[in-house]
Enzyme design. Sequence first.
Site, PDB file in Angstrom:
ATOM      1  CD  GLU A  69      -2.787   1.282   2.392  1.00  0.00           C
ATOM      2  OE1 GLU A  69      -3.680   2.148   2.365  1.00  0.00           O
ATOM      3  OE2 GLU A  69      -2.696   0.431   3.287  1.00  0.00           O
ATOM      4  CG  ASP A  85      -3.571  -2.704   3.989  1.00  0.00           C
ATOM      5  OD1 ASP A  85      -2.849  -1.895   4.607  1.00  0.00           O
ATOM      6  OD2 ASP A  85      -4.747  -2.456   3.675  1.00  0.00           O
ATOM      7  CB  ILE A  87      -1.690  -0.648   9.615  1.00  0.00           C
ATOM      8  CG1 ILE A  87      -0.380  -0.988  10.323  1.00  0.00           C
ATOM      9  CG2 ILE A  87      -2.807  -0.422  10.638  1.00  0.00           C
ATOM     10  CD1 ILE A  87       0.118   0.110  11.271  1.00  0.00           C
ATOM     11  CG  ASP A  88      -7.464  -3.304   5.991  1.00  0.00           C
ATOM     12  OD1 ASP A  88      -7.734  -2.212   5.462  1.00  0.00           O
ATOM     13  OD2 ASP A  88      -8.259  -4.257   6.031  1.00  0.00           O
ATOM     14  CB  THR A  90      -4.768   3.633   8.723  1.00  0.00           C
ATOM     15  OG1 THR A  90      -4.024   2.687   7.952  1.00  0.00           O
ATOM     16  CG2 THR A  90      -3.806   4.620   9.349  1.00  0.00           C
ATOM     17  CG  ASP A 219      -8.094  -2.083   0.808  1.00  0.00           C
ATOM     18  OD1 ASP A 219      -7.369  -1.801   1.775  1.00  0.00           O
ATOM     19  OD2 ASP A 219      -8.510  -1.235  -0.008  1.00  0.00           O
TER      20      ASP A 219
END
Length: 269
Positions: A69, A85, A87-88, A90, A219
């Site tokens: 990302e 990702d 930290i999905d 955030t 995602d």
Amino acid sequence: MSTRELQDLARDIAVEAAALARARREEGVRIAQSKSSPEDIVTAADREVEAFVRSRLAELRPADGFFGEEGGAESGSSGLTWVVDPIDGTVNYAYGIPNYAVSVAVVEGEADPHTWTGLAGAVVNPASGETYLGARGEGATLNGRTLHRGDVHVDLNLALVATGFSYSAERRMWQTGIMQQMMGRVRDYRRMGAASLDGVGVAAGYTDVYYEVGTKPWDHAAATIIAREAGIRVEGIRGAAPGAELVLGALPSLFDEVHDLLIEFGIEG
């Protein structure tokens, strides 16, 4: 490597990355910048966690491609690409809401969900300790427990639906209009703020349907692999691959009905 071995590698790296993300959350969050809008933020931890994952993969799988990302895509020579990702969720992370995840997937092909083949994935929630795993042809698990919901039947009026919204206020209003039309047909909605966890949540039985427009490949890459291995039907619009136009994951008994209603209610924009 077999898909199971790739899954185990994804798990090991995701668990390590999750520990780093959680440690940084406990130290306090620093917002690094906004992206598409003031609401769309990236933290210093996002960048640090992605750099950690990238470095581990460069050490262990140097011939593979990488698509993250924060850092974009890099092609490899092996035919495999890792889609990450760091930290999905955030915004949840920034607020201290314990619903965020590290998502690590490996796919065959380049960084395009319309053409790649998902091989293995891991989604780890650092706050809860939940670790979702899936490998093509090998099934899916949550903390070692087998996940399979492919033969579950739920009537639409009793279905619990998860969705997510855009960072754009105008886009959110459009999405809310679709939700308002659907709301009278289903049990209820949940909006939890992390697409990867929404995707695997159907596999875990937390919800029966998840759909979203506007997602990025990172995602849903790992979540799609895991959900499909758990018997969940995951597609885009009219049989296309899941992507920005639509990610729809549902119990097979619900999929067609929900898909057709979303089209009727204007999901194609």
